[in-house]
Design a protein around this motif. Structure first.
Motif, PDB file in Angstrom:
ATOM      1  N   PHE A 179       0.836  -1.202   0.000  1.00 36.21           N
ATOM      2  CA  PHE A 179       0.000   0.000   0.000  1.00 36.21           C
ATOM      3  C   PHE A 179       0.871   1.253   0.000  1.00 36.21           C
ATOM      4  CE2 PHE A 179      -2.918   2.890   2.562  1.00 36.21           C
ATOM      5  CZ  PHE A 179      -3.833   3.095   1.532  1.00 36.21           C
ATOM      6  N   TRP A 180       1.916   1.241   0.806  1.00 32.61           N
ATOM      7  CA  TRP A 180       2.864   2.361   0.843  1.00 32.61           C
ATOM      8  C   TRP A 180       3.523   2.553  -0.518  1.00 32.61           C
ATOM      9  CZ3 TRP A 180       4.828   6.164   4.071  1.00 32.61           C
ATOM     10  CH2 TRP A 180       6.061   6.711   3.702  1.00 32.61           C
ATOM     11  N   LEU A 181       3.995   1.478  -1.134  1.00 30.44           N
ATOM     12  CA  LEU A 181       4.638   1.578  -2.445  1.00 30.44           C
ATOM     13  C   LEU A 181       3.705   2.220  -3.462  1.00 30.44           C
ATOM     14  CD1 LEU A 181       6.339  -1.941  -2.662  1.00 30.44           C
ATOM     15  CD2 LEU A 181       7.499   0.242  -2.310  1.00 30.44           C
ATOM     16  N   ALA A 182       2.425   1.862  -3.401  1.00 29.38           N
ATOM     17  CA  ALA A 182       1.457   2.373  -4.363  1.00 29.38           C
ATOM     18  C   ALA A 182       1.139   3.845  -4.143  1.00 29.38           C
ATOM     19  CB  ALA A 182       0.161   1.555  -4.278  1.00 29.38           C
ATOM     20  N   THR A 183       1.232   4.314  -2.919  1.00 28.98           N
ATOM     21  CA  THR A 183       0.792   5.669  -2.569  1.00 28.98           C
ATOM     22  C   THR A 183       1.991   6.577  -2.293  1.00 28.98           C
ATOM     23  OG1 THR A 183       0.431   4.885  -0.285  1.00 28.98           O
ATOM     24  CG2 THR A 183      -1.487   4.930  -1.767  1.00 28.98           C
ATOM     25  N   ARG A 184       2.432   6.623  -1.056  1.00 32.05           N
ATOM     26  CA  ARG A 184       3.515   7.532  -0.693  1.00 32.05           C
ATOM     27  C   ARG A 184       4.847   7.127  -1.323  1.00 32.05           C
ATOM     28  NH1 ARG A 184       5.303  12.275  -0.701  1.00 32.05           N
ATOM     29  NH2 ARG A 184       7.178  12.555   0.555  1.00 32.05           N
ATOM     30  N   GLY A 185       5.099   5.831  -1.449  1.00 30.42           N
ATOM     31  CA  GLY A 185       6.369   5.401  -2.026  1.00 30.42           C
ATOM     32  C   GLY A 185       6.576   5.944  -3.427  1.00 30.42           C
ATOM     33  N   GLY A 186       5.546   5.851  -4.276  1.00 27.82           N
ATOM     34  CA  GLY A 186       5.654   6.371  -5.630  1.00 27.82           C
ATOM     35  C   GLY A 186       5.793   7.873  -5.669  1.00 27.82           C
ATOM     36  N   ALA A 187       5.016   8.563  -4.830  1.00 28.27           N
ATOM     37  CA  ALA A 187       5.095  10.021  -4.789  1.00 28.27           C
ATOM     38  C   ALA A 187       6.471  10.484  -4.304  1.00 28.27           C
ATOM     39  CB  ALA A 187       4.003  10.577  -3.878  1.00 28.27           C
ATOM     40  N   GLU A 188       6.984   9.818  -3.281  1.00 31.90           N
ATOM     41  CA  GLU A 188       8.303  10.157  -2.747  1.00 31.90           C
ATOM     42  C   GLU A 188       9.387   9.946  -3.794  1.00 31.90           C
ATOM     43  OE1 GLU A 188      10.224   9.204   1.501  1.00 31.90           O
ATOM     44  OE2 GLU A 188      10.114   7.449   0.199  1.00 31.90           O
TER      45      GLU A 188
ATOM     46  N   SER B  32     -15.712  -4.084   6.864  1.00 25.34           N
ATOM     47  CA  SER B  32     -16.602  -4.152   8.019  1.00 25.34           C
ATOM     48  C   SER B  32     -16.352  -2.970   8.953  1.00 25.34           C
ATOM     49  CB  SER B  32     -16.359  -5.463   8.778  1.00 25.34           C
ATOM     50  OG  SER B  32     -16.965  -5.427  10.049  1.00 25.34           O
ATOM     51  N   PRO B  33     -17.391  -2.485   9.643  1.00 24.96           N
ATOM     52  CA  PRO B  33     -17.186  -1.415  10.629  1.00 24.96           C
ATOM     53  C   PRO B  33     -16.185  -1.788  11.721  1.00 24.96           C
ATOM     54  CG  PRO B  33     -19.526  -1.684  10.161  1.00 24.96           C
ATOM     55  CD  PRO B  33     -18.822  -2.833   9.500  1.00 24.96           C
ATOM     56  N   THR B  34     -15.971  -3.081  11.922  1.00 25.09           N
ATOM     57  CA  THR B  34     -15.029  -3.516  12.964  1.00 25.09           C
ATOM     58  C   THR B  34     -13.605  -3.681  12.431  1.00 25.09           C
ATOM     59  OG1 THR B  34     -15.545  -5.855  12.539  1.00 25.09           O
ATOM     60  CG2 THR B  34     -16.876  -4.698  14.197  1.00 25.09           C
ATOM     61  N   ASP B  35     -13.409  -3.518  11.128  1.00 23.49           N
ATOM     62  CA  ASP B  35     -12.069  -3.661  10.563  1.00 23.49           C
ATOM     63  C   ASP B  35     -11.172  -2.521  11.005  1.00 23.49           C
ATOM     64  OD1 ASP B  35     -12.692  -5.976   9.172  1.00 23.49           O
ATOM     65  OD2 ASP B  35     -13.146  -4.934   7.289  1.00 23.49           O
ATOM     66  N   ASP B  36      -9.977  -2.851  11.457  1.00 28.85           N
ATOM     67  CA  ASP B  36      -9.005  -1.810  11.773  1.00 28.85           C
ATOM     68  C   ASP B  36      -8.253  -1.420  10.499  1.00 28.85           C
ATOM     69  OD1 ASP B  36      -7.246  -3.920  11.321  1.00 28.85           O
ATOM     70  OD2 ASP B  36      -6.626  -4.085  13.415  1.00 28.85           O
ATOM     71  N   ALA B  37      -7.309  -0.493  10.613  1.00 28.20           N
ATOM     72  CA  ALA B  37      -6.590   0.007   9.441  1.00 28.20           C
ATOM     73  C   ALA B  37      -5.841  -1.106   8.726  1.00 28.20           C
ATOM     74  CB  ALA B  37      -5.622   1.115   9.863  1.00 28.20           C
ATOM     75  N   GLU B  38      -5.210  -1.993   9.483  1.00 24.86           N
ATOM     76  CA  GLU B  38      -4.425  -3.062   8.869  1.00 24.86           C
ATOM     77  C   GLU B  38      -5.303  -3.979   8.026  1.00 24.86           C
ATOM     78  OE1 GLU B  38      -1.314  -6.636  10.150  1.00 24.86           O
ATOM     79  OE2 GLU B  38      -2.191  -5.329  11.671  1.00 24.86           O
ATOM     80  N   ARG B  39      -6.476  -4.341   8.536  1.00 22.88           N
ATOM     81  CA  ARG B  39      -7.368  -5.224   7.785  1.00 22.88           C
ATOM     82  C   ARG B  39      -7.937  -4.506   6.561  1.00 22.88           C
ATOM     83  NH1 ARG B  39     -11.367  -8.670  11.501  1.00 22.88           N
ATOM     84  NH2 ARG B  39     -11.545  -9.757   9.499  1.00 22.88           N
ATOM     85  N   CYS B  40      -8.244  -3.230   6.709  1.00 21.81           N
ATOM     86  CA  CYS B  40      -8.749  -2.474   5.558  1.00 21.81           C
ATOM     87  C   CYS B  40      -7.703  -2.379   4.451  1.00 21.81           C
ATOM     88  CB  CYS B  40      -9.191  -1.078   5.988  1.00 21.81           C
ATOM     89  SG  CYS B  40     -10.772  -1.031   6.835  1.00 21.81           S
ATOM     90  N   VAL B  41      -6.451  -2.152   4.834  1.00 25.12           N
ATOM     91  CA  VAL B  41      -5.380  -2.102   3.836  1.00 25.12           C
ATOM     92  C   VAL B  41      -5.303  -3.416   3.070  1.00 25.12           C
ATOM     93  CG1 VAL B  41      -2.874  -2.121   3.564  1.00 25.12           C
ATOM     94  CG2 VAL B  41      -3.964  -0.320   4.908  1.00 25.12           C
ATOM     95  N   GLN B  42      -5.331  -4.534   3.786  1.00 23.63           N
ATOM     96  CA  GLN B  42      -5.226  -5.822   3.115  1.00 23.63           C
ATOM     97  C   GLN B  42      -6.390  -6.031   2.160  1.00 23.63           C
ATOM     98  OE1 GLN B  42      -3.979  -9.093   5.474  1.00 23.63           O
ATOM     99  NE2 GLN B  42      -4.741 -10.650   4.070  1.00 23.63           N
ATOM    100  N   LYS B  43      -7.597  -5.703   2.582  1.00 25.68           N
ATOM    101  CA  LYS B  43      -8.753  -5.889   1.716  1.00 25.68           C
ATOM    102  C   LYS B  43      -8.676  -4.984   0.488  1.00 25.68           C
ATOM    103  CE  LYS B  43     -12.053  -7.489   5.222  1.00 25.68           C
ATOM    104  NZ  LYS B  43     -13.351  -7.212   5.893  1.00 25.68           N
ATOM    105  N   ILE B  44      -8.216  -3.751   0.679  1.00 25.76           N
ATOM    106  CA  ILE B  44      -8.111  -2.831  -0.448  1.00 25.76           C
ATOM    107  C   ILE B  44      -7.065  -3.307  -1.444  1.00 25.76           C
ATOM    108  CG2 ILE B  44      -7.255  -0.518  -1.033  1.00 25.76           C
ATOM    109  CD1 ILE B  44      -8.894   0.474   1.389  1.00 25.76           C
ATOM    110  N   VAL B  45      -5.882  -3.682  -0.954  1.00 27.11           N
ATOM    111  CA  VAL B  45      -4.844  -4.165  -1.869  1.00 27.11           C
ATOM    112  C   VAL B  45      -5.309  -5.407  -2.614  1.00 27.11           C
ATOM    113  CG1 VAL B  45      -2.518  -5.151  -1.987  1.00 27.11           C
ATOM    114  CG2 VAL B  45      -2.942  -3.120  -0.581  1.00 27.11           C
ATOM    115  N   CYS B  46      -6.027  -6.279  -1.938  1.00 29.10           N
ATOM    116  CA  CYS B  46      -6.434  -7.533  -2.562  1.00 29.10           C
ATOM    117  C   CYS B  46      -7.620  -7.378  -3.511  1.00 29.10           C
ATOM    118  CB  CYS B  46      -6.796  -8.567  -1.490  1.00 29.10           C
ATOM    119  SG  CYS B  46      -5.381  -9.283  -0.641  1.00 29.10           S
ATOM    120  N   HIS B  47      -8.503  -6.398  -3.276  1.00 30.21           N
ATOM    121  CA  HIS B  47      -9.778  -6.407  -3.980  1.00 30.21           C
ATOM    122  C   HIS B  47     -10.092  -5.192  -4.840  1.00 30.21           C
ATOM    123  CE1 HIS B  47     -11.110 -10.085  -2.107  1.00 30.21           C
ATOM    124  NE2 HIS B  47     -10.862  -9.608  -0.906  1.00 30.21           N
ATOM    125  N   VAL B  48      -9.450  -4.063  -4.605  1.00 31.05           N
ATOM    126  CA  VAL B  48      -9.906  -2.859  -5.309  1.00 31.05           C
ATOM    127  C   VAL B  48      -9.664  -2.957  -6.806  1.00 31.05           C
ATOM    128  CG1 VAL B  48      -9.319  -0.420  -5.720  1.00 31.05           C
ATOM    129  CG2 VAL B  48      -9.875  -1.197  -3.428  1.00 31.05           C
TER     130      VAL B  48
END
Length: 447
Positions: free
Chosen positions: A371-380, A410-426
């Motif tokens: 996720f970092w590579l895709a966002t801040r890593g590329g911009a940096e 899910s509303p109960t997902d923390d940041a780490e779980r949301c990152v994994q779901k986004i990288v895997c599914h978006v």
């Protein structure tokens, strides 16, 4: 544009290893930069969210930073997914160079480039670093299309003059011709109407060392020092290319490029799979960066970039699609393939070897790091102020809509779980709005 206020649930990287998810109110100034970022619960958040002109993102959406594509061949878009079973040198000579030679037709170029830029924006790519072709007018059209569609575009007029490798119908006649063309192109991009803010930027672009004479490489290095323009090229891309440079120069790609003055602040080296520790130290010393292209590398590199080591050494790195060496225009697809590739490098793939001999230990990267590579890593890597949705950065952002195409946050997902779901599914279907520099450039929210 006028001042903008947005409230949203935001997921953003903090470091390569960590992200944060918060309810945030943004005040975005007339230039498209984040002036204020207020977290819910504070007085500033209350004041901003109470404004009459506030734009509230829906409760079933999540705002994330825009993504950066650090390596893409714009003219190769028509052949994405084709001829990937060929070796690199044949793929270039039989398929790619003939296609790129067609871009002396500006009307053909405009049709392809308009479709590509639109497709990339719909896939969340707010910033792209492009190789164009040797043709000045059509390459300038790509920069103009980036401006028109609102994408931050870094566009390179390709320089290549080596008659031993490049076809007679697709190369510069000599080094001076390529240098003169590059100089004209830099001036033309900077002078484009509507580009006063520098959304479109020229890039000095030797294709790679095998395609360029020493005179051309030396001249481009001098031009980079004179103009301060960024540099991009391929480096240590495959066994063939890596050996070619060693045999010709007696040096690795990175050492040779440094000697030519082309390894500079924000230089981006595509692929870089065969860089050794000394090469990577040289990259860091010059504030240069690597573009990791995991899909393309699977077809052409013959090796996997050790991204775990790259990150641990604090070498700047982001992701590239490498259209059309890579088949997908999605940086998210490349982010998940970066994770997969790192796991395969760690475990190894030959079942006839014992587990202890099969792979390279401690090579995996996490979904958060992808996720970092895709966002801040590329911009940096490009030296741009974006990628984290922080004050002072450009408001480059994606609204991700939950519940589409397999994405189930899910509303109960923390940041780490949301990152994994986004990288895997978006996919593009989940990305319903896109902003670049505070300007909304994609709006599919009601489709």
């Amino acid at each position: 544009m006028s001042e903008l206020v947005i409230t949203a649930r935001v997921l953003s990287p903090v470091t390569p290893q960590a992200a944060v998810m918060e309810d945030v109110a943004f005040l975005i100034d007339e230039r498209g930069n984040i002036q204020e970022r207020a977290v819910k619960g504070g007085a500033l958040y209350a004041a901003l969210s109470a404004r009459e002109d506030v734009r509230r993102m829906p409760s079933d959406s999540l705002l994330i930073p825009g993504v950066t594509d650090l390596h893409i061949h714009a003219p190769q878009w028509p052949q994405a997914g084709m001829a990937l079973d060929e070796p690199l040198e044949r793929w270039l000579g039989v398929y790619t160079f003939p296609l790129e030679s067609r871009y002396d037709d500006v009307f053909f170029a405009e049709e392809v480039y308009s479709d590509l830029v639109r497709t990339l924006l719909e896939n969340g790519t707010t910033t792209a670093l492009y190789f164009a072709t040797i043709h000045e007018e059509s390459s300038l059209a790509l920069a103009r299309i980036c401006l028109e569609q609102g994408q931050r575009g870094f566009v390179g007029l390709v320089a290549m003059d080596n008659a031993a490798l490049c076809p007679p119908t697709y190369r510069h006649a000599n080094a001076q011709q390529a240098l003169d063309a590059t100089r004209r192109f830099i001036a033309a991009v900077r002078a484009l109407p509507g580009n006063e803010g520098g959304l479109a930027q020229p890039v000095i672009t030797p294709r790679f060392i095998p395609a360029c004479s020493d005179a051309l490489l030396e001249g481009l290095g001098e031009l980079a020092a004179e103009t301060g323009v960024r540099v991009q090229t391929h480096a240590s891309e495959s066994d063939w290319e890596h050996r070619h440079v060693l045999e010709r120069t007696g040096k690795t790609d990175t050492e040779a490029l440094d000697g030519f003055g082309l390894l500079r602040d924000a230089t981006v080296l595509a692929h870089a799979g065969f860089l050794n520790a000394t090469d990577r130290a040289r990259v860091r010393a010059r504030n240069a960066a690597l573009a990791h292209c995991p899909i393309s590398n699977a077809f052409f590199a013959g090796a996997a970039l050790p991204v775990r080591t790259v990150l641990d050494e604090h070498t700047r790195c982001g992701l590239g699609t490498d259209i059309s060496g890579g088949y997908s225009p999605s940086i998210f697809e490349n982010a998940r393939q970066a994770v997969v590739t790192s796991r395969l490098l760690e475990s190894g793939v030959d079942p006839d070897r014992s587990p202890g001999e099969r792979g390279r230990p401690d090579s995996r990267i996490t979904f958060q790091e992808a996720f970092w590579l895709a966002t801040r890593g590329g911009a940096e890597a490009l030296g741009t102020s974006a990628g984290q949705l922080l004050p002072g950065q450009a408001f480059d952002a994606l609204e991700i809509r939950n519940g589409r195409r397999g994405l189930r946050l899910s509303p109960t997902d923390d940041a780490e779980r949301c990152v994994q779901k986004i990288v895997c599914h978006v996919t593009a279907e989940n990305i319903v709005r896109v902003w670049v520099n505070g300007r909304m450039v994609v709006d599919k929210a009601y489709n």
